[in-house]
Design a protein around this motif. Structure first.
Motif, PDB file in Angstrom:
ATOM      1  N   ALA A  41       0.905  -1.137   0.013  1.00 37.71           N
ATOM      2  CA  ALA A  41      -0.045   0.107  -0.038  1.00 37.71           C
ATOM      3  C   ALA A  41       0.786   1.104   0.020  1.00 37.71           C
ATOM      4  CB  ALA A  41      -0.898   0.131   1.021  1.00 37.71           C
ATOM      5  N   CYS A  42       2.108   1.189   0.661  1.00 42.07           N
ATOM      6  CA  CYS A  42       2.911   2.212   0.879  1.00 42.07           C
ATOM      7  C   CYS A  42       3.365   2.825  -0.480  1.00 42.07           C
ATOM      8  CB  CYS A  42       3.997   2.239   1.761  1.00 42.07           C
ATOM      9  SG  CYS A  42       3.354   2.250   3.574  1.00 42.07           S
ATOM     10  N   ARG A  43       3.876   1.566  -1.157  1.00 41.67           N
ATOM     11  CA  ARG A  43       4.875   1.591  -2.565  1.00 41.67           C
ATOM     12  C   ARG A  43       3.563   1.979  -3.554  1.00 41.67           C
ATOM     13  NH1 ARG A  43       9.689  -0.647  -2.699  1.00 41.67           N
ATOM     14  NH2 ARG A  43      10.188  -1.812  -0.919  1.00 41.67           N
ATOM     15  N   THR A  44       2.191   1.553  -3.394  1.00 46.78           N
ATOM     16  CA  THR A  44       1.162   1.907  -4.286  1.00 46.78           C
ATOM     17  C   THR A  44       1.010   3.545  -4.060  1.00 46.78           C
ATOM     18  OG1 THR A  44      -0.012  -0.014  -4.262  1.00 46.78           O
ATOM     19  CG2 THR A  44      -1.176   1.615  -5.122  1.00 46.78           C
ATOM     20  N   THR A 114      -3.309  -3.436  -3.904  1.00 47.11           N
ATOM     21  CA  THR A 114      -3.250  -3.198  -2.553  1.00 47.11           C
ATOM     22  C   THR A 114      -3.008  -1.620  -2.382  1.00 47.11           C
ATOM     23  OG1 THR A 114      -2.594  -5.288  -2.281  1.00 47.11           O
ATOM     24  CG2 THR A 114      -2.503  -3.866  -0.247  1.00 47.11           C
ATOM     25  N   PHE A 115      -3.893  -0.911  -1.651  1.00 48.22           N
ATOM     26  CA  PHE A 115      -3.705   0.482  -1.432  1.00 48.22           C
ATOM     27  C   PHE A 115      -4.414   0.794  -0.177  1.00 48.22           C
ATOM     28  CE2 PHE A 115      -7.727  -0.521  -3.729  1.00 48.22           C
ATOM     29  CZ  PHE A 115      -8.580   0.213  -3.265  1.00 48.22           C
ATOM     30  N   PHE A 116      -4.159   2.043   0.338  1.00 47.71           N
ATOM     31  CA  PHE A 116      -4.783   2.778   1.567  1.00 47.71           C
ATOM     32  C   PHE A 116      -6.028   3.437   1.011  1.00 47.71           C
ATOM     33  CE2 PHE A 116      -0.186   3.595   2.747  1.00 47.71           C
ATOM     34  CZ  PHE A 116      -0.224   2.995   3.936  1.00 47.71           C
ATOM     35  N   THR A 117      -7.092   3.028   1.746  1.00 43.86           N
ATOM     36  CA  THR A 117      -8.471   3.408   1.676  1.00 43.86           C
ATOM     37  C   THR A 117      -8.617   4.813   2.070  1.00 43.86           C
ATOM     38  OG1 THR A 117      -9.260   2.428   3.709  1.00 43.86           O
ATOM     39  CG2 THR A 117      -9.492   1.025   1.632  1.00 43.86           C
ATOM     40  N   TYR A 128       5.807  12.041   4.309  1.00 46.06           N
ATOM     41  CA  TYR A 128       7.147  11.282   4.892  1.00 46.06           C
ATOM     42  C   TYR A 128       8.185  10.815   3.993  1.00 46.06           C
ATOM     43  CZ  TYR A 128       9.580   8.835   8.462  1.00 46.06           C
ATOM     44  OH  TYR A 128      10.478   8.442   9.322  1.00 46.06           O
ATOM     45  N   HIS A 129       7.611  10.075   2.992  1.00 43.74           N
ATOM     46  CA  HIS A 129       8.554   9.807   2.288  1.00 43.74           C
ATOM     47  C   HIS A 129       9.375  10.902   1.385  1.00 43.74           C
ATOM     48  CE1 HIS A 129       9.302   8.953  -2.384  1.00 43.74           C
ATOM     49  NE2 HIS A 129       9.610   7.819  -1.749  1.00 43.74           N
TER      50      HIS A 129
END
Length: 168
Positions: A41-44, A114-117, A128-129
């Motif tokens: 999810a973070c990478r997405t 896969t991702f954050f909703t 942050y990244h």
């Protein structure tokens, strides 16, 4: 098969009720699945950012391998901090993998994305990244050279990247 040399991995699972027919390494352990899904999810969350960066900076030669860069032969590399470390630190600041996982879409039924909703989580991770790492476009061979040395970039490579980024 017994007595035969094979490269196949055979897994025997007992007393497991599958809610779907898909199998992956992350389904073998809930803890591993939670961590793997959060990392995906973070990478997405930064896919668009990386794609735009790659298009903008994919010209000239790789600062590590000196090979010519094209969209097909290049990858975006994180230096200063590896991506997994950035994710681990951000997750820790946000309450740990179990808490962050509550904001990840379920991937039951063979789902592949896969991702954050929660858009706030996406924006927070991107911020942050961006504050804790830098990116550079490298030829795949140059990227492999770095990872085979098991380090981000040497000091000489970092200097070439800084010069390269100033030119772009």
């Amino acid at each position: 098969a017994e007595g035969q040399n094979t490269l196949c991995l055979h897994i025997v699972l007992e007393n497991i009720e599958w809610k779907d027919s898909a199998i992956s390494y992350s389904k073998l352990s809930k803890k591993l699945r939670v961590e793997a899904d959060v990392k995906v999810a973070c990478r997405t969350a930064i896919d668009k950012l990386k794609s735009e960066f790659k298009i903008k900076h994919c010209n000239g030669r790789c600062p590590v391998s000196n090979l010519e860069l094209t969209l097909d032969n290049s990858v975006v590399h994180h230096y200063d901090k590896p991506m997994n470390k950035i994710i681990d630190e951000w997750v820790e600041l946000n309450g740990g993998y179990q808490k962050v996982y509550k904001h990840v879409n379920p991937t039951i039924g063979g789902g592949t994305i896969t991702f954050f909703t929660d858009n706030k989580m996406i924006e927070d991770f991107i911020d942050y990244h961006n504050a804790h790492t830098h990116m550079v476009v490298l030829h795949k061979q140059g990227h492999n050279m770095i990872h085979n040395k098991n380090q981000c970039l040497t000091k000489a490579e970092e200097e070439r990247v800084k010069i390269y980024n100033k030119l772009c």
